[in-house]
Design an enzyme around this catalytic site. Structure first.
Site, PDB file in Angstrom:
ATOM      1  CB  VAL A  11      -0.973  -0.018   1.208  1.00  0.00           C
ATOM      2  CG1 VAL A  11      -1.551   1.355   1.482  1.00  0.00           C
ATOM      3  CG2 VAL A  11      -2.097  -1.001   0.933  1.00  0.00           C
ATOM      4  CD  GLU A 151      -5.436   2.709  -1.586  1.00  0.00           C
ATOM      5  OE1 GLU A 151      -5.191   3.897  -1.366  1.00  0.00           O
ATOM      6  OE2 GLU A 151      -6.029   2.323  -2.612  1.00  0.00           O
ATOM      7  CG  LEU A 153      -3.900  -0.553  -3.236  1.00  0.00           C
ATOM      8  CD1 LEU A 153      -3.227  -1.901  -3.230  1.00  0.00           C
ATOM      9  CD2 LEU A 153      -2.871   0.534  -3.459  1.00  0.00           C
ATOM     10  NE  ARG A 154      -9.124  -4.697  -7.905  1.00  0.00           N
ATOM     11  CZ  ARG A 154      -9.617  -4.817  -9.122  1.00  0.00           C
ATOM     12  NH1 ARG A 154     -10.312  -5.881  -9.457  1.00  0.00           N
ATOM     13  NH2 ARG A 154      -9.443  -3.875 -10.035  1.00  0.00           N
ATOM     14  N   GLY A 260      -7.945 -15.920   0.281  1.00  0.00           N
ATOM     15  CA  GLY A 260      -6.737 -15.747   1.095  1.00  0.00           C
ATOM     16  C   GLY A 260      -6.238 -14.328   0.946  1.00  0.00           C
ATOM     17  CB  CYS A 263      -7.097  -7.499   2.592  1.00  0.00           C
ATOM     18  SG  CYS A 263      -5.776  -6.312   2.304  1.00  0.00           S
ATOM     19  NE  ARG A 331       0.948  -9.972   3.255  1.00  0.00           N
ATOM     20  CZ  ARG A 331       1.046  -8.646   3.381  1.00  0.00           C
ATOM     21  NH1 ARG A 331       1.062  -8.100   4.578  1.00  0.00           N
ATOM     22  NH2 ARG A 331       1.120  -7.865   2.322  1.00  0.00           N
TER      23      ARG A 331
HETATM   24  N1  LIG Z   1      -1.954  -5.313   0.554  1.00  0.00           N
HETATM   25  C1  LIG Z   1      -3.120  -4.871   0.117  1.00  0.00           C
HETATM   26  O1  LIG Z   1      -3.605  -5.265  -0.940  1.00  0.00           O
HETATM   27  C2  LIG Z   1      -3.899  -3.851   0.924  1.00  0.00           C
HETATM   28  C3  LIG Z   1      -4.986  -3.201   0.337  1.00  0.00           C
HETATM   29  C4  LIG Z   1      -5.690  -2.261   1.070  1.00  0.00           C
HETATM   30  C5  LIG Z   1      -5.326  -2.003   2.379  1.00  0.00           C
HETATM   31  N2  LIG Z   1      -4.280  -2.667   2.948  1.00  0.00           N
HETATM   32  C6  LIG Z   1      -3.913  -2.359   4.318  1.00  0.00           C
HETATM   33  O2  LIG Z   1      -2.770  -1.505   4.304  1.00  0.00           O
HETATM   34  C7  LIG Z   1      -1.902  -1.807   5.408  1.00  0.00           C
HETATM   35  C8  LIG Z   1      -0.529  -2.160   4.889  1.00  0.00           C
HETATM   36  O3  LIG Z   1      -0.625  -3.335   4.124  1.00  0.00           O
HETATM   37  P1  LIG Z   1       0.576  -3.840   3.200  1.00  0.00           P
HETATM   38  O4  LIG Z   1       0.086  -5.041   2.493  1.00  0.00           O
HETATM   39  O5  LIG Z   1       1.101  -2.692   2.424  1.00  0.00           O
HETATM   40  O6  LIG Z   1       1.633  -4.264   4.340  1.00  0.00           O
HETATM   41  P2  LIG Z   1       3.137  -4.711   4.162  1.00  0.00           P
HETATM   42  O7  LIG Z   1       3.403  -5.693   5.239  1.00  0.00           O
HETATM   43  O8  LIG Z   1       3.417  -5.081   2.748  1.00  0.00           O
HETATM   44  O9  LIG Z   1       3.967  -3.371   4.459  1.00  0.00           O
HETATM   45  C9  LIG Z   1       4.059  -2.768   5.701  1.00  0.00           C
HETATM   46  C10 LIG Z   1       5.410  -2.063   5.770  1.00  0.00           C
HETATM   47  O10 LIG Z   1       5.460  -1.278   6.958  1.00  0.00           O
HETATM   48  C11 LIG Z   1       6.795  -1.294   7.440  1.00  0.00           C
HETATM   49  N3  LIG Z   1       6.820  -0.858   8.841  1.00  0.00           N
HETATM   50  C12 LIG Z   1       6.334  -1.481   9.941  1.00  0.00           C
HETATM   51  N4  LIG Z   1       6.566  -0.728  11.046  1.00  0.00           N
HETATM   52  C13 LIG Z   1       7.175   0.394  10.630  1.00  0.00           C
HETATM   53  C14 LIG Z   1       7.665   1.559  11.301  1.00  0.00           C
HETATM   54  N5  LIG Z   1       7.549   1.712  12.625  1.00  0.00           N
HETATM   55  N6  LIG Z   1       8.252   2.523  10.564  1.00  0.00           N
HETATM   56  C15 LIG Z   1       8.379   2.385   9.227  1.00  0.00           C
HETATM   57  N7  LIG Z   1       7.946   1.316   8.534  1.00  0.00           N
HETATM   58  C16 LIG Z   1       7.349   0.331   9.230  1.00  0.00           C
HETATM   59  C17 LIG Z   1       7.221  -2.738   7.218  1.00  0.00           C
HETATM   60  O11 LIG Z   1       8.624  -2.880   7.230  1.00  0.00           O
HETATM   61  C18 LIG Z   1       6.601  -3.016   5.836  1.00  0.00           C
HETATM   62  O12 LIG Z   1       7.512  -2.707   4.798  1.00  0.00           O
HETATM   63  C19 LIG Z   1      -2.611  -2.927   6.177  1.00  0.00           C
HETATM   64  O13 LIG Z   1      -3.373  -2.373   7.207  1.00  0.00           O
HETATM   65  C20 LIG Z   1      -3.497  -3.563   5.142  1.00  0.00           C
HETATM   66  O14 LIG Z   1      -4.630  -4.167   5.701  1.00  0.00           O
HETATM   67  C21 LIG Z   1      -3.548  -3.576   2.232  1.00  0.00           C
END
Ligand SMILES: NC(=O)c1ccc[n+]([C@@H]2O[C@H](COP(=O)([O-])OP(=O)(O)OC[C@H]3O[C@@H](n4cnc5c(N)ncnc54)[C@H](O)[C@@H]3O)[C@@H](O)[C@H]2O)c1
Length: 432
Positions: A11, A151, A153-154, A260, A263, A331
Site C-alpha cells: 500500500v 485504501e 487497491l488490489r 486468502g 486482507c 499471505r
Molecule cells: N496489501 C493490500 O492489498 C492492501 C490493500 C488495502 C489495504 N491494505 C492495508 O494496508 C496496510 C498495509 O498493508 P501492506 O500489504 O502494504 O503491508 P506490508 O506488510 O506489505 O507493508 C508494511 C510495511 O510497513 C513497514 N513498517 C512497519 N513498522 C514500521 C515503522 N515503525 N516505521 C516504518 N515502517 C514500518 C514494514 O517494514 C513493511 O515494509 C494494512 O493495514 C493492510 O490491511 C492492504
C-alpha cells in the site's frame, strides 16, 4: 504537496509512487533498511505489474525519496500517511495495532508544526480516536488532524486501482484537513471517482464493511458450488444467471479455493473482534470465516478423492501458489495448508509460480520449485491449477505431461469440462 508514506509495503509503496507521479514530492519511509537500500538501488521489493517503470521515473526526477530517516521525512512533509501492516494477533481475531501505535508514538516526538496524520492502514473503528489520544499530549493541540483514508487497491491491479478508484473515502471532522485532502486527491477524483467525505469512524468502518461483504460474496458462491457438484449444475451458469441481476452484480462470484491474501482473512476476523468489543453479533461474518476455513479442508479432501485416496509417492504439480494472480503475496494462500497436508501424506510436490520460489515451502523436503511449466508438469500424476495466472490459460496438457492417465484439478474453472472430455483428459473443476 509534500507527503510522507510510513511503511513501504504494497500500500505505502504503490500510493507513494502514484502520488509522486501526480507531481507531489513523496518521502517513502520504512524501518526495514534492506527494503530502503533495495529501493535506492532501483529495485522493487514486491511483484506489482507496472510499478517498476513509474517508480524509476519519479525516483530519477527526485520526486520520490526512499529513506529510513523518519524525522527528516516528517519534518519536510505536510501530510503523513501511516501505511504499516495490521495483521491478526496470533491465536486471536484482533488486529495487531502495535505498528500503527509505534509510528504514532514516534510522530509525537517529532511533530512541531501542523501536519495531517492519515491512516491508510486498515484499522478498526475508533483507532483514529486512540491515535488522536496519543498525540493529544502534544504541546499545541491544534498541531495535528487525524484523518482516516482507507485504501481499496488490489494487489496485481494496484496502480490502476489507485489512479482510477471507484471512490476516495476521507474521514475527518476538520474542514481544514478535508480541504487539503480534497486538493491532494483532485487529479484522481476529476477522473470520475467519487470523493466521499465522512466522519473518521465511518471511514474506518466502510473499509471493513466492504472487505467483509466481498468475502461473503466469495464464500456464498463457493458454498453454492458444493451444491452444484451434487446436483449436476455448472456454478459458472449460476454465477452468470445471478450476476446478470444488477442488484447482485457479477463480480466476486467466481467459485474457487478459500479466499486468502493479506486482507480478507484478517479483516473479517478483526471485524468480528470489533463487533464483540461493542457487544454486537455479526453472525453472517462469523459464518463466512468458518465456511472459508472449512473450504481449505474440503478442497484438500476433494483432491484426495480425485487421487482415489492414494497420495503416497504421487507427483502432484501446483501451477500457481499465490492467493491470486499478478502478485507474489503468499499471505494466507490456500495452497500452503494444501501442500503441507500432501507433503505429510508423502506426495511428491512440484510447483511453478510466475512470481518465483516461495519461502513458505523451504523446509518441506519433497516440495520443489520448478522454473518453467513444462519441467514442472512432465510425468505428473495430477496437475492442480491453483491460481489463474494468464500463463496457465492455454496449456496443452497432453504435450506437457506426457504420462498416461494424468489428472487435472482446475480450482479456478479455467478450462471447459466438455473440451477436456473430448480430449479424453481426466478433468475436475469446482462446482461443475
Ligand atoms: N496489501 C493490500 O492489498 C492492501 C490493500 C488495502 C489495504 N491494505 C492495508 O494496508 C496496510 C498495509 O498493508 P501492506 O500489504 O502494504 O503491508 P506490508 O506488510 O506489505 O507493508 C508494511 C510495511 O510497513 C513497514 N513498517 C512497519 N513498522 C514500521 C515503522 N515503525 N516505521 C516504518 N515502517 C514500518 C514494514 O517494514 C513493511 O515494509 C494494512 O493495514 C493492510 O490491511 C492492504
Amino acid at each position: 504537496m509534500k507527503l510522507c508514506m510510513i511503511g513501504t509495503g504494497y500500500v505505502g509503496l504503490v500510493s507513494g509512487v502514484c502520488f509522486s507521479d501526480m507531481g507531489n514530492t513523496v518521502y517513502c519511509v520504512d524501518n526495514n533498511t534492506d527494503k530502503i537500500d533495495l529501493l535506492n538501488s532501483g529495485k522493487v521489493p514486491i511483484y506489482e505489474p507496472g510499478l517498476d517503470e513509474i517508480l524509476k521515473k519519479n525516483h530519477r526526477a527526485k520526486r520520490l525519496i526512499f529513506t529510513n530517516d523518519l524525522k527528516k521525512a516528517v519534518s519536510k512533509s505536510d501530510i503523513i500517511f501511516i501505511c504499516v501492516g495490521t495483521p491478526t494477533i496470533k491465536n486471536t481475531n484482533s488486529a495487531d495495532l502495535r505498528y500503527v501505535f509505534n509510528v504514532t508514538k514516534e510522530l509525537k516526538k517529532i511533530i512541531t508544526k501542523y501536519k495531517i496524520i492519515v491512516t491508510k492502514s486498515t484499522v478498526p473503528v475508533t483507532t483514529g480516536d486512540k491515535i488522536e489520544k496519543i498525540l493529544s499530549n502534544l504541546k499545541n493541540k491544534n498541531l495535528v488532524d487525524v484523518v482516516s483514508n482507507p485504501e481499496f487497491l488490489r494487489e496485481g491491479e494496484a496502480i490502476r486501482d489507485f489512479i482510477y478508484p471507484d471512490r476516495v473515502i476521507i474521514g475527518t471532522n476538520s474542514k481544514k484537513a478535508n480541504k487539503i485532502m480534497n486538493a491532494l486527491y483532485m487529479p484522481i477524483v476529476k477522473k470520475k471517482s467519487r470523493y466521499f467525505s465522512t466522519s473518521r469512524r465511518c471511514a474506518e468502518l466502510i473499509k471493513y464493511a466492504s472487505n467483509a461483504f466481498l468475502a461473503t460474496k466469495i464464500t456464498y458462491i463457493n458454498e453454492l458450488a458444493n451444491l452444484c457438484e451434487k446436483t449436476g449444475v455448472d456454478i459458472k451458469d449460476i454465477a452468470f444467471g445471478m450476476g446478470s441481476d444488477e442488484r447482485i452484480g457479477g463480480r466476486f462470484l467466481r467459485a474457487g479455493p478459500a479466499y486468502g491474501g493479506s486482507c480478507f482473512p484478517k479483516d473479517t476476523r478483526a471485524l468480528i473482534d470489533t463487533a464483540n468489543q461493542f457487544k454486537t453479533d455479526l453472525s453472517i461474518v462469523k459464518s463466512v470465516v468458518k465456511s472459508n476455513d472449512n473450504r481449505k479442508t474440503l478442497l484438500t479432501k476433494k483432491l484426495e478423492t480425485i487421487m482415489n485416496n492414494r497420495l503416497k509417492n504421487k507427483v502432484i504439480t501446483f501451477l500457481g501458489v499465490t492467493f491470486k494472480p499478478n502478485t507474489d503475496d503468499m499471505r494466507e494462500a490456500s495452497s500452503v495448508p494444501m501442500i503441507k497436508y500432501l507433503n505429510k501424506k508423502k506426495s511428491i510436490i512440484r510447483y511453478y509460480d510466475p512470481s518465483g520460489k516461495k519461502g513458505e515451502f523451504k523446509k518441506l523436503k519433497n516440495v520443489k520449485f520448478f522454473k518453467d511449466i513444462p519441467t514442472a508438469c512432465l510425468n505428473s500424476d495430477l496437475v492442480v491449477l491453483h491460481t489463474e495466472w494468464n500463463d496457465f490459460k492455454i496449456l496443452n496438457f497432453k504435450k506437457l505431461i506426457k504420462k498416461k492417465n494424468f489428472k487435472i484439478f482446475d480450482m479456478r474453472n479455467i478450462y471447459s469440462p466438455i473440451k477436456m472430455k473430448n480430449l479424453k483428459i481426466n478433468y475436475f473443476g469446482i462446482g461443475r
